[in-house]
Design a protein around this motif. Structure first.
Motif, mmCIF file in Angstrom:
data_model
loop_
_atom_site.group_PDB
_atom_site.id
_atom_site.type_symbol
_atom_site.label_atom_id
_atom_site.label_comp_id
_atom_site.label_asym_id
_atom_site.label_seq_id
_atom_site.Cartn_x
_atom_site.Cartn_y
_atom_site.Cartn_z
ATOM 1 N N THR A 331 0.823 -1.198 0.000
ATOM 2 C CA THR A 331 0.000 0.000 0.000
ATOM 3 C C THR A 331 0.862 1.256 0.000
ATOM 4 O OG1 THR A 331 -1.864 1.074 1.104
ATOM 5 C CG2 THR A 331 -0.146 0.148 2.507
ATOM 6 N N ASP A 332 0.220 2.410 -0.077
ATOM 7 C CA ASP A 332 0.974 3.661 -0.172
ATOM 8 C C ASP A 332 1.452 4.111 1.202
ATOM 9 O OD1 ASP A 332 -0.873 6.185 0.808
ATOM 10 O OD2 ASP A 332 -2.060 4.493 0.090
ATOM 11 N N ALA A 333 2.424 5.027 1.197
ATOM 12 C CA ALA A 333 3.084 5.455 2.432
ATOM 13 C C ALA A 333 2.146 6.177 3.389
ATOM 14 C CB ALA A 333 4.271 6.348 2.093
ATOM 15 N N THR A 334 1.136 6.879 2.878
ATOM 16 C CA THR A 334 0.213 7.562 3.774
ATOM 17 C C THR A 334 -0.554 6.563 4.623
ATOM 18 O OG1 THR A 334 -0.040 9.374 2.183
ATOM 19 C CG2 THR A 334 -1.718 9.182 3.900
ATOM 20 N N THR A 335 -1.025 5.507 4.012
ATOM 21 C CA THR A 335 -1.734 4.463 4.757
ATOM 22 C C THR A 335 -0.816 3.818 5.781
ATOM 23 O OG1 THR A 335 -3.136 4.023 2.834
ATOM 24 C CG2 THR A 335 -3.057 2.327 4.535
ATOM 25 N N VAL A 336 0.422 3.573 5.393
ATOM 26 C CA VAL A 336 1.396 2.977 6.321
ATOM 27 C C VAL A 336 1.649 3.915 7.497
ATOM 28 C CG1 VAL A 336 3.784 2.176 6.573
ATOM 29 C CG2 VAL A 336 2.482 1.596 4.515
ATOM 30 N N ALA A 337 1.856 5.211 7.214
ATOM 31 C CA ALA A 337 2.171 6.163 8.269
ATOM 32 C C ALA A 337 1.016 6.292 9.262
ATOM 33 C CB ALA A 337 2.509 7.521 7.660
ATOM 34 N N ARG A 338 -0.205 6.333 8.773
ATOM 35 C CA ARG A 338 -1.354 6.446 9.682
ATOM 36 C C ARG A 338 -1.486 5.202 10.553
ATOM 37 N NH1 ARG A 338 -6.429 9.887 7.687
ATOM 38 N NH2 ARG A 338 -6.692 9.655 9.932
ATOM 39 N N ALA A 339 -1.238 4.049 9.968
ATOM 40 C CA ALA A 339 -1.315 2.816 10.746
ATOM 41 C C ALA A 339 -0.198 2.755 11.777
ATOM 42 C CB ALA A 339 -1.246 1.611 9.814
ATOM 43 N N LEU A 340 0.990 3.218 11.421
ATOM 44 C CA LEU A 340 2.097 3.258 12.379
ATOM 45 C C LEU A 340 1.739 4.085 13.604
ATOM 46 C CD1 LEU A 340 5.435 3.763 10.389
ATOM 47 C CD2 LEU A 340 4.964 1.956 12.040
ATOM 48 N N THR A 341 1.052 5.195 13.387
ATOM 49 C CA THR A 341 0.707 6.071 14.495
ATOM 50 C C THR A 341 -0.182 5.347 15.499
ATOM 51 O OG1 THR A 341 0.812 7.963 12.994
ATOM 52 C CG2 THR A 341 -0.276 8.307 15.106
ATOM 53 N N GLY A 342 -1.207 4.696 15.021
ATOM 54 C CA GLY A 342 -2.144 4.046 15.926
ATOM 55 C C GLY A 342 -1.684 2.708 16.461
ATOM 56 N N ILE A 378 16.121 5.719 19.157
ATOM 57 C CA ILE A 378 16.199 5.274 17.771
ATOM 58 C C ILE A 378 16.184 3.748 17.721
ATOM 59 C CG2 ILE A 378 17.742 5.169 15.767
ATOM 60 C CD1 ILE A 378 18.471 8.100 16.397
ATOM 61 N N GLY A 379 16.828 3.104 18.684
ATOM 62 C CA GLY A 379 16.759 1.652 18.767
ATOM 63 C C GLY A 379 15.335 1.169 18.991
ATOM 64 N N GLN A 380 14.597 1.873 19.856
ATOM 65 C CA GLN A 380 13.195 1.520 20.081
ATOM 66 C C GLN A 380 12.363 1.739 18.822
ATOM 67 O OE1 GLN A 380 11.699 3.628 23.520
ATOM 68 N NE2 GLN A 380 13.593 3.278 24.664
ATOM 69 N N LEU A 381 12.640 2.837 18.124
ATOM 70 C CA LEU A 381 11.942 3.096 16.872
ATOM 71 C C LEU A 381 12.154 1.947 15.894
ATOM 72 C CD1 LEU A 381 10.568 4.870 14.675
ATOM 73 C CD2 LEU A 381 12.807 5.930 14.296
ATOM 74 N N ALA A 382 13.394 1.530 15.731
ATOM 75 C CA ALA A 382 13.689 0.433 14.807
ATOM 76 C C ALA A 382 12.974 -0.843 15.235
ATOM 77 C CB ALA A 382 15.191 0.219 14.737
ATOM 78 N N ALA A 383 12.967 -1.127 16.527
ATOM 79 C CA ALA A 383 12.307 -2.333 17.018
ATOM 80 C C ALA A 383 10.806 -2.319 16.703
ATOM 81 C CB ALA A 383 12.536 -2.485 18.514
ATOM 82 N N ARG A 384 10.187 -1.154 16.852
ATOM 83 C CA ARG A 384 8.755 -1.060 16.558
ATOM 84 C C ARG A 384 8.497 -1.236 15.067
ATOM 85 N NH1 ARG A 384 6.244 3.701 20.469
ATOM 86 N NH2 ARG A 384 7.412 3.167 22.358
ATOM 87 N N VAL A 386 10.294 -3.061 13.026
ATOM 88 C CA VAL A 386 10.489 -4.481 12.760
ATOM 89 C C VAL A 386 9.254 -5.284 13.163
ATOM 90 C CG1 VAL A 386 11.815 -6.509 13.445
ATOM 91 C CG2 VAL A 386 13.000 -4.393 12.855
ATOM 92 N N ASP A 387 8.651 -4.903 14.298
ATOM 93 C CA ASP A 387 7.492 -5.646 14.821
ATOM 94 C C ASP A 387 6.198 -5.284 14.100
ATOM 95 O OD1 ASP A 387 9.105 -6.920 16.643
ATOM 96 O OD2 ASP A 387 8.629 -5.552 18.294
ATOM 97 N N PHE A 388 6.158 -4.169 13.416
ATOM 98 C CA PHE A 388 4.930 -3.690 12.780
ATOM 99 C C PHE A 388 4.539 -4.619 11.627
ATOM 100 C CE2 PHE A 388 2.996 -0.659 9.608
ATOM 101 C CZ PHE A 388 1.812 -0.454 10.292
#
Length: 391
Positions: A331-342, A378-384, A386-388
């Motif tokens: 899917t497109d990056a906007t959909t990905v970004a919104r899902a990442l937030t929630g 930044i390590g936590q960001l990367a971990a999230r 990876v898990d997403f």
């Protein structure tokens, strides 16, 4: 004819912040905000004291000032640019503005009008595109290749008789790419050959990974016939709310730019200029320490790249305050970004905010700003990431 503001899109930062409405983040999993590249911390205490003393004791700090900025600050910045780049810049070639965005708009107002064209490499800085839209100036998109560096020869093929300027941002927002000196020189030569301006936005100049002068454009004794240099004190001295930036160009162009500034803001804020001058005179070592911190964050992001790649996230650009990362989803990056937030408590901006509609590079990537993230975060960001599991 529609109103100028209706010709462009809504503020991407405002839109992204709206995704947070109604969401809560538990203490054990707080929001990682990689959306905006503005340091959250205030200026150092000594600089805040200077601002406070000026506000209380200097009546001129509350009056109108010179349209192109206070003389001592123009002198200090001219000397700073000359020393940084190994060239010659005079105070008469420098103007102080109400932030770097204001500098850009003022420069364009002196260069182009409705029906004219300006070339922007893509991904572009969205506020540049928004101003061109509102000014009825046509944007010529120049897609960058996999290395995220624009190609001067490809740019040359896009220029027409209506083109008035080429705009470059280095270190780049949003991709982080630092443009090599030879590339910047080639764009200068192209602009000069075509009789147009080269605007180089160097808001993140003080955070380059490569030591020494970012380029040699100011070493050219005739630099101001083509180059318009844009700078910001916001990131270097954490003066975002004081709105103080600058540009350097020819005195003839400044005479035109002065009309724009006088009409829009009358003058840059005196308090911000007092702070910027004190910073130039006293905070060199402090800024160097901030650069070291930014480079450490870049290193942390680079260290996380292999684990991200295993999960399908690919680090394509890194520099300044930014990482440009391709996502692994169809899917497109906007959909990905919104899902990442929630779902992952990560706020980032989609590449679609920085690209023409339907652009493949914009759909495939997100911009992560780590102005307020230390190495562990930044390590936590990367971990999230990876898990997403995706939207």
């Amino acid at each position: 004819m529609p109103a100028p503001t209706t010709r462009t899109f809504a503020s991407p930062v405002v839109e992204a912040k709206s995704w947070l409405q109604g969401l809560t983040f538990p203490p054990e999993r707080p929001l990682i905000d990689a959306g905006q590249a503005a340091p959250a911390d205030p200026p150092p205490d000594a600089l805040r004291e200077v601002i406070a003393q000026a506000a209380l004791g200097d009546p001129a700090a509350h009056h109108y000032g010179a349209v192109l900025g206070q003389g001592p600050l123009r002198e200090a910045l001219a000397a700073n640019i000359s020393a940084t780049y190994g060239g010659t810049v005079t105070p008469g070639q420098v103007a102080i503005t109400s932030g770097a965005n204001h500098a850009f708009c003022a420069a364009l107002a002196a260069l182009a009008g409705p029906g004219d064209e300006v070339l922007l490499p893509t991904p572009w800085y969205f506020n540049h595109k928004m101003w061109l839209d509102m000014a009825h100036i046509t944007t010529l998109p120049l897609p960058c290749g996999p290395g995220l560096i624009p190609d001067p020869q490809e740019a040359a093929a896009l220029l027409t008789e209506r083109t008035r300027a080429i705009v470059l941002v280095s270190p780049n927002n949003p991709t982080g790419a630092e443009y090599p000196p030879e590339v910047l020189a080639a764009f200068r030569d192209l602009a000069r050959e075509r009789g147009i301006a080269l605007i180089v936005d160097e808001t993140y100049r003080d955070f380059t990974a490569t030591p020494g002068a970012p380029h040699g454009l100011f070493a050219d004794p005739d630099w101001d016939d083509t180059l318009i240099h844009v700078y910001s004190f916001s990131k270097s001295f954490r003066l975002m709310g004081h709105r103080v930036g600058a540009l350097a160009t020819s005195p003839a162009r400044l005479a035109e730019i002065e009309k724009f500034i006088d009409t829009v803001t009358i003058c840059p804020t005196p308090l911000g200029q007092i702070a910027a001058l004190w910073g130039l005179e006293n905070l060199g070592q402090w800024v160097a320490s901030q650069r070291d911190e930014v480079l450490a964050r870049q290193s942390a992001m680079r260290d996380a790249a292999p684990a991200l790649a295993e999960a399908g996230w690919h680090l394509r650009g890194l520099g300044g305050f930014f990482a440009w990362i391709e996502h692994p989803f169809p899917t497109d990056a906007t959909t990905v970004a919104r899902a990442l937030t929630g779902e992952a408590a990560v706020l980032a901006l989609p590449g679609t905010f920085f690209s023409p509609e339907g652009d493949a590079m914009g759909r495939a990537a997100l911009r992560f700003a780590f102005a307020n993230l230390d190495a562990p975060e930044i390590g936590q960001l990367a971990a999230r990431l990876v898990d997403f599991k995706g939207p």
